[in-house]
Design a protein around this motif. Structure first.
Motif, PDB file in Angstrom:
ATOM      1  N   HIS A   1     -23.381  35.982  -1.484  1.00 36.98           N
ATOM      2  CA  HIS A   1     -24.399  36.890  -2.017  1.00 36.98           C
ATOM      3  C   HIS A   1     -23.746  37.996  -2.841  1.00 36.98           C
ATOM      4  O   HIS A   1     -24.213  38.347  -3.927  1.00 36.98           O
ATOM      5  CB  HIS A   1     -25.190  37.528  -0.867  1.00 36.98           C
ATOM      6  N   MET A   2     -22.642  38.544  -2.310  1.00 37.82           N
ATOM      7  CA  MET A   2     -21.980  39.650  -3.008  1.00 37.82           C
ATOM      8  C   MET A   2     -21.340  39.197  -4.316  1.00 37.82           C
ATOM      9  O   MET A   2     -21.313  39.951  -5.292  1.00 37.82           O
ATOM     10  CB  MET A   2     -20.946  40.320  -2.106  1.00 37.82           C
TER      11      MET A   2
ATOM     12  N   GLU B   1     -23.945  39.183  -6.803  1.00 38.97           N
ATOM     13  CA  GLU B   1     -24.281  40.564  -7.167  1.00 38.97           C
ATOM     14  C   GLU B   1     -23.229  41.140  -8.112  1.00 38.97           C
ATOM     15  O   GLU B   1     -23.568  41.852  -9.063  1.00 38.97           O
ATOM     16  CB  GLU B   1     -24.410  41.415  -5.899  1.00 38.97           C
TER      17      GLU B   1
ATOM     18  N   LEU C   1     -25.649  52.119  -4.967  1.00 40.66           N
ATOM     19  CA  LEU C   1     -26.650  51.106  -4.643  1.00 40.66           C
ATOM     20  C   LEU C   1     -27.196  51.353  -3.242  1.00 40.66           C
ATOM     21  O   LEU C   1     -26.452  51.698  -2.321  1.00 40.66           O
ATOM     22  CB  LEU C   1     -26.028  49.706  -4.715  1.00 40.66           C
TER      23      LEU C   1
ATOM     24  N   GLU D   1     -31.302  47.341  -2.005  1.00 42.75           N
ATOM     25  CA  GLU D   1     -31.103  46.744  -3.322  1.00 42.75           C
ATOM     26  C   GLU D   1     -30.061  45.643  -3.346  1.00 42.75           C
ATOM     27  O   GLU D   1     -30.131  44.730  -4.176  1.00 42.75           O
ATOM     28  CB  GLU D   1     -30.654  47.823  -4.319  1.00 42.75           C
ATOM     29  N   ALA D   2     -29.070  45.720  -2.450  1.00 43.38           N
ATOM     30  CA  ALA D   2     -27.945  44.799  -2.575  1.00 43.38           C
ATOM     31  C   ALA D   2     -27.108  44.775  -1.302  1.00 43.38           C
ATOM     32  O   ALA D   2     -27.052  45.758  -0.555  1.00 43.38           O
ATOM     33  CB  ALA D   2     -27.055  45.216  -3.755  1.00 43.38           C
ATOM     34  N   TYR D   3     -26.450  43.648  -1.065  1.00 41.59           N
ATOM     35  CA  TYR D   3     -25.468  43.575   0.015  1.00 41.59           C
ATOM     36  C   TYR D   3     -24.318  44.541  -0.251  1.00 41.59           C
ATOM     37  O   TYR D   3     -23.728  45.084   0.686  1.00 41.59           O
ATOM     38  CB  TYR D   3     -24.930  42.144   0.133  1.00 41.59           C
TER      39      TYR D   3
ATOM     40  N   LEU E   1     -32.934  40.174  -0.435  1.00 43.36           N
ATOM     41  CA  LEU E   1     -31.581  40.194  -1.025  1.00 43.36           C
ATOM     42  C   LEU E   1     -30.977  38.791  -1.048  1.00 43.36           C
ATOM     43  O   LEU E   1     -29.853  38.579  -0.618  1.00 43.36           O
ATOM     44  CB  LEU E   1     -30.670  41.140  -0.231  1.00 43.36           C
TER      45      LEU E   1
ATOM     46  N   ALA F   1     -30.231  37.789  -7.376  1.00 45.76           N
ATOM     47  CA  ALA F   1     -29.348  38.940  -7.607  1.00 45.76           C
ATOM     48  C   ALA F   1     -29.449  39.443  -9.039  1.00 45.76           C
ATOM     49  O   ALA F   1     -29.342  40.649  -9.286  1.00 45.76           O
ATOM     50  CB  ALA F   1     -27.901  38.575  -7.275  1.00 45.76           C
TER      51      ALA F   1
ATOM     52  N   ARG G   1     -32.515  41.595  -9.340  1.00 44.77           N
ATOM     53  CA  ARG G   1     -32.343  42.860  -8.620  1.00 44.77           C
ATOM     54  C   ARG G   1     -31.417  43.837  -9.339  1.00 44.77           C
ATOM     55  O   ARG G   1     -31.656  45.051  -9.326  1.00 44.77           O
ATOM     56  CB  ARG G   1     -31.777  42.586  -7.220  1.00 44.77           C
ATOM     57  N   LEU G   2     -30.351  43.313  -9.978  1.00 47.52           N
ATOM     58  CA  LEU G   2     -29.255  44.198 -10.371  1.00 47.52           C
ATOM     59  C   LEU G   2     -28.841  44.161 -11.839  1.00 47.52           C
ATOM     60  O   LEU G   2     -28.129  45.056 -12.288  1.00 47.52           O
ATOM     61  CB  LEU G   2     -28.019  43.873  -9.520  1.00 47.52           C
TER      62      LEU G   2
END
Length: 608
Positions: A59-60, A63, A405, A409-411, A441, A446, A449-450
């Protein structure tokens, strides 16, 4: 001491996964950046397993890519096996993972750094930080060079006073084959930073030609799995896709380890550092899970042009002779040749409570910390911190607002909040379970979201941002159309949205059954539309939770706020709040030792 003639905006010390992303982000924001590393040939080296992603970590990486980082793109270009983990479970915990060719990965990353504008790369061993009136002014190296700078990012990995252990043998090193960094630890202590000792480890590497794969289970890759949203071709390096292999320890393995536990520096008291609970050594597994008959061992190829295999699951610090005996007790490894022995490594990290959410230190203005020095473990956690540190170090020089962040919103936001509000007693690793809003998330959204942040920060080009906008518009139109198009099923009118919400129905099945009504937008976009309808109720509920959460995040606390003036605030809460200095009431509420009653008192005081 010779002064280098260029004055830099940002110096990044260390060129591991944190340092690389920090350098990219800083330079792309327009700050004149220097990446300073002990060895130009080990930039982005995969010191442990040659893999990127996994549960939470994948996931990261997505992101990082959405924000304009490089880890996902380089993995896509140099990967030799791609898989989506957890497909049998809910989509919130689906996670991409890839084996990378370790040499191709670091070569591609170095090449990209060398081609980046505003970025200089130098070889040198940083030994000292120069600080005047509480602000960083530059660094000096073992080679006798002083580099001046407005900000510095330290991403030292496991190099600070690194000590390697193989049984009774102990020697200094940042990792096997590399010298440690000694001066930085002493310098940080002189500046008042409290340090702690952490530990990590790595398993042996084996010769492929000595392995009996007939006794193992083959695990191949999957098509269509990738990290980057920008369509970087996976075959840029023309690398074939390779299999991994699964085997298991035996009862004999257990006997060998139990008989030799006293020779392990971990159990003999020679290692003082705390290791990661979620990535234990094989000795730890045997002791902690005494009822388990066997443990899985995962063999991973380290590259296309090497016969080295990484033996995931048997990290160890046992003596070399015991390692040989232990490896030979595992199915399929009876004749295995060890090319590199396993070892444990202890290193210095800065104690919790010393950094803000921007990753700038509280003691020294302009000094940022990123990666394992903050108590984390893993390539992905380090890269994410490097990206945020690079963004904020450049932003400090350019006069822009801090970039932080939120957990919602995010990991990456979850990790940074944990690093700045919690006391870490062991190396921190990201898991999906750490995120309260993990259904929002997901790895598939991602970019939505970002990516707008990446564009606003100057890390994403207009063309890439426009692609996102078109995708969002298309998804919105399709979602609306699905609610308006009906099919007659068993005499009843059922919308496409209602059909897709059924547990047994998938977007792929709809596409097959009603090709005249359903469009194929590709696996990721199809999945995004499917999840919107399947989990609509849960998603709305989490969005309501996020709205409540954000109300407390918007209640900001001045950085110089004096908590001792708050009547009724308990002494423990005062001490914790003064040490961590949260930027919002929401962050204050997550500090261990600060109660809901303390938060109510704090809010009343802030309002007045």
């Amino acid at each position: 001491m010779w002064k280098y003639p260029i004055h830099y905006d940002v110096i990044v010390v260390g060129a591991g996964h944190a340092g690389c992303e920090a350098a990219f982000a800083s330079a792309r924001r327009g700050a004149l950046t220097l990446l300073l590393t002990m060895n130009l040939d080990t930039i982005a080296k995969m010191s442990c397993n040659p893999a990127i992603g996994g549960i939470g970590k994948g996931h990261m990486v997505r992101e990082i890519d959405a924000l304009g980082g490089e880890m996902g793109k380089v993995t896509d270009m140099t990967g030799i096996q791609f898989r989506m983990l957890n497909r049998a479970r809910g989509p919130a915990v689906w996670a991409p993972r890839a084996q990378a060719d370790k040499v191709a990965y670091q070569t591609e990353m170095k090449h990209r750094l060398e081609k980046t504008q505003n970025l200089h790369i130098q070889q040198g061993t940083t030994e000292k930080f120069h600080v005047e009136k509480g602000s960083i002014t530059g660094v000096s190296t073992q080679e006798g060079i002083f580099y001046s700078a407005k900000t510095v990012i330290l991403s030292s990995g496991t190099f600070m006073r690194g000590l390697l252990h193989i049984g009774d043998v102990h020697f200094s090193g940042g990792r096997a084959g590399d010298k440690p960094s000694v001066g930085l630890s002493a310098c940080l202590e002189e500046l008042g930073f409290p340090l702690k000792r952490l530990k990590t480890g790595t398993p042996p590497r084996l010769n492929k030609r000595s392995l009996d794969f007939s006794k193992m289970e083959e695990q191949g890759g999957e098509e269509g799995v990738h990290f980057s949203y920008d369509g970087v071709a996976k075959n840029t390096w023309n690398l074939p896709q390779l299999s991994c292999w699964i085997t298991y320890t035996t009862g004999k393995t257990r006997e060998i380890i139990e008989k030799n536990l006293h020779r392990s520096p971990l159990y003999g008291g020679k290692i003082s550092g705390v290791g990661p609970r979620y990535c234990p050594s094989i000795e730890d597994k045997i002791v902690r899970f005494a009822d388990k008959e066997r443990h899985q061992v995962f063999l991973e190829p380290e590259g296309v042009h090497t016969d080295e295999f990484y033996v995931n699951g048997v990290s160890s610090s046992l003596p070399y002779d015991v390692q040989i005996e232990m490896i030979h007790s595992i199915l399929g490894l009876e004749e295995a040749e060890i090319l590199r022995p396993a070892y444990a490594i202890e290193y210095d990290a800065v104690a919790s409570g010393e950094i803000s959410a921007t990753l700038e230190t509280k003691r020294v203005q302009g000094l940022f910390l990123a990666g394992q020095i903050n108590g984390t473990t893993g390539y992905e956690e380090a890269a994410a911190q490097g990206l945020i540190a690079g963004i904020n170090a450049a932003g400090k020089v350019l006069g822009s607002a801090p970039f932080i962040l939120s957990r919602s919103e995010a990991y990456i936001g979850v990790m940074l909040d944990d690093l700045t509000t919690k006391t870490l007693d062991e190396p921190y690793r990201m898991f999906t379970s750490r995120a309260e809003y993990r259904l929002l998330l997901r790895q598939d959204n991602a970019d939505i979201r970002l990516r707008h942040y990446g564009y606003k920060l100057g890390l994403i080009e207009r063309e890439r941002y426009d692609t996102l906008i078109k995708r969002q518009e298309m998804i919105a139109k399709e979602i609306e159309r699905f609610t308006k198009v009906f099919k007659q099923i068993e005499g009843k009118g059922v919308s496409l949205a209602q059909l897709l919400a059924r547990p047994e129905m998938t977007y792929a099945a709809l596409l097959q059954n009603y090709p005249e009504l359903i469009h194929d937008y590709g696996l990721e976009t199809n999945l995004h539309i499917e999840l919107h309808f399947k989990y609509a109720g849960y998603i709305r509920r989490q969005e309501m939770d996020v709205a409540r959460f954000e109300n407390t995040e918007k209640l900001l606390i001045p950085s110089d706020f004096n908590y001792r003036n708050v009547m009724g605030l308990r002494n423990e809460a005062q001490e914790k709040l003064l040490k961590i200095r949260p930027h919002s009431v929401g962050q204050a509420s997550r500090i261990l030792g600060v109660s809901p009653a303390d938060i109510q008192i704090l809010m009343c005081h802030l309002k007045t």
